[in-house]
Scaffold this motif. Structure first.
Motif, PDB file in Angstrom:
ATOM      1  N   GLY A 136       0.807  -1.214   0.000  1.00 20.46           N
ATOM      2  CA  GLY A 136       0.000   0.000   0.000  1.00 20.46           C
ATOM      3  C   GLY A 136       0.836   1.257   0.000  1.00 20.46           C
ATOM      4  N   ALA A 137       1.951   1.227   0.699  1.00 20.66           N
ATOM      5  CA  ALA A 137       2.805   2.407   0.803  1.00 20.66           C
ATOM      6  C   ALA A 137       3.658   2.627  -0.439  1.00 20.66           C
ATOM      7  CB  ALA A 137       3.705   2.291   2.035  1.00 20.66           C
ATOM      8  N   PHE A 138       3.994   1.546  -1.135  1.00 18.78           N
ATOM      9  CA  PHE A 138       4.897   1.653  -2.279  1.00 18.78           C
ATOM     10  C   PHE A 138       4.318   0.908  -3.478  1.00 18.78           C
ATOM     11  CE2 PHE A 138       7.428   1.621   1.665  1.00 18.78           C
ATOM     12  CZ  PHE A 138       7.933   2.920   1.604  1.00 18.78           C
ATOM     13  N   PRO A 139       3.321   1.483  -4.120  1.00 16.01           N
ATOM     14  CA  PRO A 139       2.642   0.790  -5.227  1.00 16.01           C
ATOM     15  C   PRO A 139       3.538   0.525  -6.436  1.00 16.01           C
ATOM     16  CG  PRO A 139       1.927   3.085  -5.057  1.00 16.01           C
ATOM     17  CD  PRO A 139       2.713   2.792  -3.829  1.00 16.01           C
ATOM     18  N   ALA A 140       4.663   1.204  -6.530  1.00 10.67           N
ATOM     19  CA  ALA A 140       5.571   0.978  -7.661  1.00 10.67           C
ATOM     20  C   ALA A 140       6.414  -0.276  -7.489  1.00 10.67           C
ATOM     21  CB  ALA A 140       6.487   2.187  -7.860  1.00 10.67           C
ATOM     22  N   VAL A 141       6.330  -0.911  -6.295  1.00  7.04           N
ATOM     23  CA  VAL A 141       7.115  -2.116  -6.016  1.00  7.04           C
ATOM     24  C   VAL A 141       6.254  -3.354  -6.252  1.00  7.04           C
ATOM     25  CG1 VAL A 141       8.451  -3.370  -4.279  1.00  7.04           C
ATOM     26  CG2 VAL A 141       8.444  -0.856  -4.289  1.00  7.04           C
ATOM     27  N   ASP A 142       6.824  -4.345  -6.898  1.00  7.56           N
ATOM     28  CA  ASP A 142       6.136  -5.625  -7.123  1.00  7.56           C
ATOM     29  C   ASP A 142       6.381  -6.506  -5.900  1.00  7.56           C
ATOM     30  OD1 ASP A 142       5.052  -7.976  -8.038  1.00  7.56           O
ATOM     31  OD2 ASP A 142       6.586  -8.337  -9.565  1.00  7.56           O
ATOM     32  N   VAL A 143       5.460  -6.484  -4.951  1.00 12.79           N
ATOM     33  CA  VAL A 143       5.664  -7.153  -3.666  1.00 12.79           C
ATOM     34  C   VAL A 143       5.429  -8.651  -3.805  1.00 12.79           C
ATOM     35  CG1 VAL A 143       4.986  -7.252  -1.251  1.00 12.79           C
ATOM     36  CG2 VAL A 143       4.942  -5.065  -2.471  1.00 12.79           C
ATOM     37  N   ARG A 144       6.395  -9.451  -3.337  1.00 17.58           N
ATOM     38  CA  ARG A 144       6.299 -10.903  -3.348  1.00 17.58           C
ATOM     39  C   ARG A 144       6.332 -11.391  -1.902  1.00 17.58           C
ATOM     40  NH1 ARG A 144       7.932 -12.554  -8.604  1.00 17.58           N
ATOM     41  NH2 ARG A 144       7.387 -10.820  -9.978  1.00 17.58           N
ATOM     42  N   PRO A 145       5.176 -11.595  -1.274  1.00 14.15           N
ATOM     43  CA  PRO A 145       5.147 -11.885   0.161  1.00 14.15           C
ATOM     44  C   PRO A 145       5.440 -13.333   0.537  1.00 14.15           C
ATOM     45  CG  PRO A 145       2.921 -11.831  -0.690  1.00 14.15           C
ATOM     46  CD  PRO A 145       3.826 -11.462  -1.841  1.00 14.15           C
ATOM     47  N   ASP A 146       5.549 -14.230  -0.446  1.00 12.16           N
ATOM     48  CA  ASP A 146       5.609 -15.656  -0.126  1.00 12.16           C
ATOM     49  C   ASP A 146       6.931 -16.311  -0.494  1.00 12.16           C
ATOM     50  OD1 ASP A 146       5.208 -15.289  -2.807  1.00 12.16           O
ATOM     51  OD2 ASP A 146       3.667 -16.835  -3.025  1.00 12.16           O
ATOM     52  N   VAL A 147       8.022 -15.539  -0.517  1.00  9.85           N
ATOM     53  CA  VAL A 147       9.330 -16.110  -0.801  1.00  9.85           C
ATOM     54  C   VAL A 147      10.305 -15.741   0.308  1.00  9.85           C
ATOM     55  CG1 VAL A 147       9.026 -16.120  -3.308  1.00  9.85           C
ATOM     56  CG2 VAL A 147       9.977 -14.085  -2.195  1.00  9.85           C
ATOM     57  N   LEU A 148      11.394 -16.485   0.396  1.00  6.40           N
ATOM     58  CA  LEU A 148      12.418 -16.189   1.396  1.00  6.40           C
ATOM     59  C   LEU A 148      13.135 -14.893   1.086  1.00  6.40           C
ATOM     60  CD1 LEU A 148      14.251 -19.573   2.093  1.00  6.40           C
ATOM     61  CD2 LEU A 148      12.928 -18.217   3.710  1.00  6.40           C
ATOM     62  N   PHE A 149      13.572 -14.761  -0.144  1.00 10.27           N
ATOM     63  CA  PHE A 149      14.237 -13.535  -0.544  1.00 10.27           C
ATOM     64  C   PHE A 149      14.158 -13.389  -2.058  1.00 10.27           C
ATOM     65  CE2 PHE A 149      17.592 -16.787  -0.128  1.00 10.27           C
ATOM     66  CZ  PHE A 149      18.191 -16.747  -1.380  1.00 10.27           C
ATOM     67  N   VAL A 150      14.415 -12.180  -2.508  1.00  8.27           N
ATOM     68  CA  VAL A 150      14.407 -11.865  -3.932  1.00  8.27           C
ATOM     69  C   VAL A 150      15.772 -11.308  -4.296  1.00  8.27           C
ATOM     70  CG1 VAL A 150      13.381 -10.468  -5.765  1.00  8.27           C
ATOM     71  CG2 VAL A 150      11.928 -11.376  -3.957  1.00  8.27           C
ATOM     72  N   ASP A 151      16.395 -11.876  -5.299  1.00 12.40           N
ATOM     73  CA  ASP A 151      17.681 -11.410  -5.796  1.00 12.40           C
ATOM     74  C   ASP A 151      17.458 -10.753  -7.144  1.00 12.40           C
ATOM     75  OD1 ASP A 151      20.148 -11.121  -7.043  1.00 12.40           O
ATOM     76  OD2 ASP A 151      20.997 -12.892  -6.106  1.00 12.40           O
ATOM     77  N   GLU A 152      17.575  -9.448  -7.184  1.00 12.58           N
ATOM     78  CA  GLU A 152      17.425  -8.690  -8.420  1.00 12.58           C
ATOM     79  C   GLU A 152      18.772  -8.127  -8.839  1.00 12.58           C
ATOM     80  OE1 GLU A 152      14.764  -7.058 -10.719  1.00 12.58           O
ATOM     81  OE2 GLU A 152      14.548  -9.209 -10.491  1.00 12.58           O
ATOM     82  N   GLY A 153      19.797  -8.963  -8.781  1.00  9.36           N
ATOM     83  CA  GLY A 153      21.122  -8.511  -9.175  1.00  9.36           C
ATOM     84  C   GLY A 153      21.737  -7.605  -8.121  1.00  9.36           C
ATOM     85  N   PRO A 154      21.767  -6.285  -8.363  1.00 11.54           N
ATOM     86  CA  PRO A 154      22.403  -5.385  -7.387  1.00 11.54           C
ATOM     87  C   PRO A 154      21.521  -5.052  -6.198  1.00 11.54           C
ATOM     88  CG  PRO A 154      21.613  -4.128  -9.259  1.00 11.54           C
ATOM     89  CD  PRO A 154      21.391  -5.583  -9.601  1.00 11.54           C
ATOM     90  N   VAL A 155      20.251  -5.431  -6.225  1.00 15.05           N
ATOM     91  CA  VAL A 155      19.330  -5.119  -5.129  1.00 15.05           C
ATOM     92  C   VAL A 155      18.658  -6.404  -4.662  1.00 15.05           C
ATOM     93  CG1 VAL A 155      17.336  -3.775  -4.387  1.00 15.05           C
ATOM     94  CG2 VAL A 155      18.903  -2.827  -6.097  1.00 15.05           C
ATOM     95  N   LEU A 156      18.776  -6.700  -3.359  1.00 14.03           N
ATOM     96  CA  LEU A 156      18.195  -7.912  -2.802  1.00 14.03           C
ATOM     97  C   LEU A 156      17.350  -7.560  -1.589  1.00 14.03           C
ATOM     98  CD1 LEU A 156      21.514  -8.441  -3.427  1.00 14.03           C
ATOM     99  CD2 LEU A 156      20.736 -10.793  -3.179  1.00 14.03           C
ATOM    100  N   THR A 157      16.263  -8.290  -1.403  1.00 13.98           N
ATOM    101  CA  THR A 157      15.404  -8.102  -0.238  1.00 13.98           C
ATOM    102  C   THR A 157      15.064  -9.463   0.342  1.00 13.98           C
ATOM    103  OG1 THR A 157      13.462  -8.067  -1.702  1.00 13.98           O
ATOM    104  CG2 THR A 157      14.372  -5.941  -1.029  1.00 13.98           C
TER     105      THR A 157
END
Length: 318
Positions: A136-157
Motif C-alpha cells: 500500500g505504501a509503495f505501489p511501484a514495487v512488485d511485492v512478493r510476500p511468499d518467498v524467502l528472498f528476492v535477488d534482483e542482481g544489485p538489489v536484494l530483499t
C-alpha cells in the motif's frame, strides 16, 4: 576471487531490531576463505553513538555514513522507521546504488530501500505480516510476500527473521561458492543454504525442517540421493506406513516426500556443478536425477538456468 575481504556496511536505521541487526555480522563474520576472512564489516548509522533498539536493547554504532562510500555491499536490517527513515541515510543509499554497489535488506529494511526509490519497478519481499502495508505504501514495487528472498542482481530483499540468515548465506554462496557457504552455515549452526533465487528469478522456499520424527529418515535419504528412493523405501526406513509417512513428512517440511527429494537432488546437482568439472550426465546420476535431459528440465524450471549456464555463472566463484 581476491585475497582482500569483501567490504560490507550494515546500515542501522533507528529503531533497529537487535536480532535482525546482528545477522550480517554473525553470518558473514563466520566466513573464511582459504584461512582468510571473507568479509570486512562496518556497522554504521547517520549519527554514530548509541542507537535505539526497538526491543529495548540499544546498540553502540561507531561508524558514520561514510562507511557506505567504503563498502562494496550495503545491508539494511529491520527498522521501526518504515515510513520516516532519516533523509541522510536515504541519500547515502541512493549514492551507493548509483555507484553500482550491491544493496540488500532484511525484513522491514525493505521499507528503507523503497523510501530511497531503489525498489521501484522491481520485485521485492519483506516480512509477510508487513506485506500489505508495504504494497500500500509503495505501489511501484512488485511485492512478493511468499518467498524467502528476492535477488534482483544489485538489489536484494529478504523476508523476516531467519530469512535474513538465508539472504546472508546466499550472498556468501554468490561471492565464494557453495562449499564456503555451507561451512558458514555450519559455523553459525543453521540449516544448509536454502534457495531464494538468483538474479532475475524467484523460488519458493522450503519451510524449516529441523527435528521432527522423520529427521533421521531425511538424513538417511540425503546420504543416498544418488539411488532410487521412493515412498516405499522411505516408509520402510521410518518404520511406518506410506500414508503415515506422507502425512508426517508434509507436517514437518511443508511439502510431499517426492517434492522434498527433488529439491534436495537439485541442490546436490548445483553443488556438484559449482565444485567439479564432471560431465552433466554424471552430475545427473550423482544427484539422483537420472539423465542429463531430466536435469536440464528441472534446473530450468526450478533454478532458471541450464546446468551448463549455471556452471558457467558459478564455477568461477567456487
Amino acid at each position: 576471487m581476491t585475497d582482500t575481504p569483501h567490504k560490507v556496511a550494515v546500515l542501522a536505521v533507528p529503531p533497529v531490531k537487535s536480532f535482525d541487526f546482528s545477522m550480517p555480522s554473525t553470518v558473514l563474520g563466520a566466513v573464511a576463505v582459504e584461512g582468510r576472512a571473507g568479509y570486512e564489516i562496518r556497522v554504521c548509522t547517520a549519527d554514530p553513538g548509541v542507537v535505539e533498539g526497538g526491543t529495548g536493547v540499544d546498540v553502540l554504532v561507531r561508524h558514520g555514513l561514510d562507511a557506505l562510500d567504503w563498502a562494496e555491499t550495503v545491508i539494511v536490517p529491520s527498522t521501526g522507521a518504515r515510513h520516516d527513515a532519516d533523509g541522510r541515510a536515504l541519500d547515502a543509499l541512493r549514492r551507493a546504488a548509483g555507484d553500482g554497489k550491491r544493496v540488500a535488506s532484511i525484513c522491514s529494511g525493505a521499507f528503507v530501500l523503497a523510501q530511497a526509490g531503489l525498489l521501484d519497478g522491481r520485485p521485492a519481499t519483506t516480512h509477510w505480516g508487513l506485506a500489505e502495508e508495504f504494497a500500500g505504501a509503495f505501489p511501484a514495487v512488485d511485492v512478493r510476500p511468499d518467498v524467502l528472498f528476492v535477488d534482483e542482481g544489485p538489489v536484494l530483499t529478504s523476508a523476516g527473521a531467519a530469512a535474513g540468515i538465508d539472504l546472508c548465506l546466499h550472498l556468501v554462496r554468490s561471492d565464494h561458492g557453495s562449499a564456503v557457504a555451507a561451512a558458514a552455515a555450519r559455523a553459525t549452526v543453521v540449516t544448509p543454504v536454502r534457495s531464494g533465487g538468483q538474479a532475475q528469478f524467484i523460488e519458493h522456499p522450503l519451510p524449516p525442517e529441523n527435528g521432527g520424527s522423520l529427521a533421521a529418515t531425511r538424513d538417511w535419504a540425503l546420504a543416498r540421493l544418488d539411488r532410487t528412493l521412493g515412498l516405499t523405501e522411505l516408509a520402510a526406513h521410518a518404520r511406518m506406513s506410506v500414508r503415515t509417512l506422507t502425512r508426517r513428512f508434509r507436517a514437518e517440511t511443508g511439502v510431499s516426500p517426492q517434492q522434498w527429494l527433488l529439491r534436495q537432488r537439485i541442490e546436490r546437482a548445483r553443488a556438484i556443478l559449482e565444485s567439479t568439472t564432471l560431465p552433466v550426465d554424471r552430475v545427473a546420476r550423482e544427484s539422483g536425477i537420472g539423465s542429463a535431459e531430466s536435469l536440464r528440465q528441472h534446473m530450468i524450471r526450478h533454478v532458471g538456468l541450464t546446468p551448463s549456464a549455471y556452471r558457467a555463472a558459478f564455477r568461477s566463484a567456487a
